[in-house]
Design an enzyme around this catalytic site. Structure first.
Site, PDB file in Angstrom:
ATOM      1  CD1 TRP A 155      -3.061  -1.090   0.392  1.00  0.00           C
ATOM      2  CD2 TRP A 155      -1.419  -2.327   1.862  1.00  0.00           C
ATOM      3  NE1 TRP A 155      -3.846  -2.341   0.327  1.00  0.00           N
ATOM      4  CE2 TRP A 155      -2.824  -3.390   1.563  1.00  0.00           C
ATOM      5  CE3 TRP A 155      -0.839  -3.377   2.440  1.00  0.00           C
ATOM      6  CZ2 TRP A 155      -3.501  -4.285   1.143  1.00  0.00           C
ATOM      7  CZ3 TRP A 155      -0.669  -4.224   2.568  1.00  0.00           C
ATOM      8  CH2 TRP A 155      -2.663  -5.198   2.405  1.00  0.00           C
ATOM      9  CG  HIS A 177      -7.054  -1.507   3.812  1.00  0.00           C
ATOM     10  ND1 HIS A 177      -6.429  -1.825   3.478  1.00  0.00           N
ATOM     11  CD2 HIS A 177      -6.223  -0.567   4.759  1.00  0.00           C
ATOM     12  CE1 HIS A 177      -5.101  -2.619   4.331  1.00  0.00           C
ATOM     13  NE2 HIS A 177      -5.861  -1.901   5.650  1.00  0.00           N
ATOM     14  NE  ARG A 203      -5.013   1.189  -1.522  1.00  0.00           N
ATOM     15  CZ  ARG A 203      -5.037   0.319  -1.755  1.00  0.00           C
ATOM     16  NH1 ARG A 203      -4.154  -0.544  -2.972  1.00  0.00           N
ATOM     17  NH2 ARG A 203      -6.086  -0.255  -1.077  1.00  0.00           N
ATOM     18  CD  GLN A 217     -10.295  -0.089  -1.151  1.00  0.00           C
ATOM     19  OE1 GLN A 217     -10.335  -0.778   0.619  1.00  0.00           O
ATOM     20  NE2 GLN A 217      -8.871  -1.199  -1.773  1.00  0.00           N
ATOM     21  CB  VAL A 260      -7.398 -12.881   3.926  1.00  0.00           C
ATOM     22  CG1 VAL A 260      -8.903 -11.595   4.470  1.00  0.00           C
ATOM     23  CG2 VAL A 260      -6.975 -12.163   3.121  1.00  0.00           C
ATOM     24  CB  ALA A 314     -12.559  -9.750   5.002  1.00  0.00           C
TER      25      ALA A 314
HETATM   26  C1  FA5 Z   1      -6.947  -3.625  -0.231  1.00  0.00           C
HETATM   27  O1  FA5 Z   1      -7.598  -2.306  -0.445  1.00  0.00           O
HETATM   28  C2  FA5 Z   1      -8.025  -4.723   0.336  1.00  0.00           C
HETATM   29  N1  FA5 Z   1      -7.833  -4.195   2.069  1.00  0.00           N
HETATM   30  C3  FA5 Z   1      -8.799  -5.298   0.522  1.00  0.00           C
HETATM   31  C4  FA5 Z   1      -9.217  -7.058   1.856  1.00  0.00           C
HETATM   32  C5  FA5 Z   1     -10.681  -6.408   2.126  1.00  0.00           C
HETATM   33  C6  FA5 Z   1      -8.601  -7.623   1.139  1.00  0.00           C
HETATM   34  C7  FA5 Z   1     -11.168  -7.340   3.056  1.00  0.00           C
HETATM   35  C8  FA5 Z   1      -8.631  -8.978   1.930  1.00  0.00           C
HETATM   36  C9  FA5 Z   1     -10.104  -9.307   2.314  1.00  0.00           C
HETATM   37  P1  FA5 Z   1      -6.465  -4.148  -2.882  1.00  0.00           P
HETATM   38  O2  FA5 Z   1      -5.089  -2.587  -2.561  1.00  0.00           O
HETATM   39  O3  FA5 Z   1      -5.818  -4.877  -3.700  1.00  0.00           O
HETATM   40  O4  FA5 Z   1      -6.724  -4.773  -1.441  1.00  0.00           O
HETATM   41  O5  FA5 Z   1      -7.476  -3.198  -3.933  1.00  0.00           O
HETATM   42  C10 FA5 Z   1      -8.812  -3.450  -2.852  1.00  0.00           C
HETATM   43  C11 FA5 Z   1     -10.030  -3.058  -4.592  1.00  0.00           C
HETATM   44  O6  FA5 Z   1      -9.380  -2.035  -3.838  1.00  0.00           O
HETATM   45  C12 FA5 Z   1      -8.684  -3.351  -5.828  1.00  0.00           C
HETATM   46  O7  FA5 Z   1      -9.032  -4.317  -6.128  1.00  0.00           O
HETATM   47  C13 FA5 Z   1      -8.644  -2.479  -6.682  1.00  0.00           C
HETATM   48  O8  FA5 Z   1     -11.056  -2.496  -7.009  1.00  0.00           O
HETATM   49  C14 FA5 Z   1      -9.215  -1.387  -5.491  1.00  0.00           C
HETATM   50  N2  FA5 Z   1      -8.075   0.058  -5.580  1.00  0.00           N
HETATM   51  C15 FA5 Z   1      -7.258  -0.580  -4.739  1.00  0.00           C
HETATM   52  N3  FA5 Z   1      -6.272   0.435  -5.870  1.00  0.00           N
HETATM   53  C16 FA5 Z   1      -6.885   1.458  -6.155  1.00  0.00           C
HETATM   54  C17 FA5 Z   1      -6.714   2.538  -6.869  1.00  0.00           C
HETATM   55  N4  FA5 Z   1      -5.304   3.298  -6.784  1.00  0.00           N
HETATM   56  N5  FA5 Z   1      -7.591   3.397  -7.645  1.00  0.00           N
HETATM   57  C18 FA5 Z   1      -8.510   2.721  -7.263  1.00  0.00           C
HETATM   58  N6  FA5 Z   1      -9.600   1.641  -7.453  1.00  0.00           N
HETATM   59  C19 FA5 Z   1      -8.617   0.889  -6.268  1.00  0.00           C
END
Ligand code: FA5
Length: 351
Positions: A155, A177, A203, A217, A260, A314
């Site tokens: 992240w 997140h 981010r 999210q 997870v 989750a």
């Molecule tokens: C997470 O942020 C984890 N907190 C998700 C999670 C929750 C995993 C609960 C397990 C259990 P990740 O960084 O992959 O994971 O982001 C999740 C989703 O947020 C991505 O699949 C995408 O759809 C969205 N996302 C992430 N970064 C961005 C971004 N910079 N811009 C737009 N959408 C984004």
């Protein structure tokens, strides 16, 4: 010398007449009277002149100097007046313009949020909000990502200069997140738990067609006895089918998240290249829509839940990625761009 002075006079009278604005006049003034201006330099030559010339040249120079100063000042006044006249003639037309034939509407994020909340309320989920400005403990530490753990690099985090507020540096951040709600949800609610959290995340991203620095999210935290990946798969299929209808290909693949176990990534087939791979999906053929999995026993324990008795599901979906696929928006930056030509287009497609 006399001839030279007359030449300076004629050249600059012409230049003054041609000057278009005050800046031109300032330049002319400097070229004449500045430190190395022509009149200044001519004055400096006086001591070298033959004595009999001086009585003629000195009054001539004084006269030319005055004449040029007067002409410059007059032209300055003229330019100012022309400016005022232009302003007077320029009217602000408060009545003109075609009235907008479109009514205002909610932003697609707001509409989506409403739909999703209603959908999950039907399944018994309740809404929960967590802070946008949070501690690294809730955003990382309690999610099984200790300080200095390389998983924090997953992240790109925007830290706050917390020292200013008397808080140890590196301890406050903009949440990366909605998972910062997980432990709070478990600590603050009675079991079994069905909660959802939808909101902004931030981010320090390398921006491109599918990455924004500020995005939404949609998180769920579901804790009960005997939950399994089958419940997760059912819920995500139910969610995506309701949003897209049947026309979306979705896949789940293993993915590492420290909070997870097991963890998965949920992808939707890229509609822009139909799975072939393009710039928008990063040549993967799929667009990652969510991260998900069974809540890690350590995280359950941090939330005060006994992992021997309960299990948890989750996920964190990215609404903007879902909306890109749903409405064919080929750049995520459109959503917060305020570009009505594009925003209205997909709002029309939606209705
Ligand atoms: C997470 O942020 C984890 N907190 C998700 C999670 C929750 C995993 C609960 C397990 C259990 P990740 O960084 O992959 O994971 O982001 C999740 C989703 O947020 C991505 O699949 C995408 O759809 C969205 N996302 C992430 N970064 C961005 C971004 N910079 N811009 C737009 N959408 C984004």
């Amino acid at each position: 010398m006399e001839e030279k002075l007359l030449q300076i006079k004629n050249t600059y009278l012409e230049k003054v007449a041609k000057a278009k604005n005050l800046k031109d006049l300032d330049e002319i003034f400097l070229a004449l009277f500045g430190k190395n201006g022509e009149i200044t330099l001519a004055t400096k030559e006086f001591p070298n002149l033959p004595k009999d010339q001086l009585p003629k040249v000195a009054p001539l120079l004084a006269q030319i100097k005055k004449e040029l100063e007067t002409v410059i000042e007059a032209r300055r006044e003229g330019i100012r007046e022309e400016g005022y006249r232009l302003l007077e003639n320029e009217k602000l037309d408060l009545e003109g313009g075609k009235p907008l034939d479109k009514k205002g509407h909610l932003h697609v994020f707001t509409t989506f949020e409403k739909e999703v909340v209603e959908l999950f309320e039907k399944l018994g989920f309740q809404r929960f909000d967590a802070p946008h400005i949070d501690t690294d403990e809730f955003n990382f530490g309690l999610l099984n990502i200790p300080e200095n753990h390389p998983a924090r690099d997953l992240w790109d985090t925007m830290y706050i200069d917390s020292e200013k507020f008397g808080i140890q540096p590196g301890k406050m951040l903009l949440r990366t997140h909605t998972s910062n709600s997980q432990v709070r949800i478990m600590r603050e609610n009675k079991l079994p738990i069905r909660m959802m959290n939808i909101g902004r995340c931030f981010r320090y991203e390398n921006l491109d067609a599918r990455h924004e620095h500020t995005f939404e999210q949609f998180e769920i935290v579901y804790v009960d006895k005997n939950l399994s990946m089958a419940n997760l798969q059912y819920l995500s299929e139910y969610f995506l089918r309701t949003i897209f209808g049947k026309d979306i290909k979705v896949r789940m693949r293993p993915k590492y998240y420290p909070f997870v176990e097991p963890g998965v990534g949920v992808d939707g087939e890229c509609i822009f290249c139909e799975g072939k791979g393009c710039k928008i999906c990063g040549f993967a053929g799929w667009l990652e829509l969510a991260g998900a999995g069974m809540i890690h026993p350590t995280v359950l324990r941090n939330g005060g839940v006994d992992p021997e008795e309960y299990s948890g599901i989750a996920w964190g979906f990215g609404p903007s990625r879902i909306l890109m696929l749903k409405y064919g928006i080929d750049d995520i930056r459109t959503f917060l761009s305020g570009d009505l030509s594009k925003l209205l287009k997909y709002e029309e497609e939606k209705s």
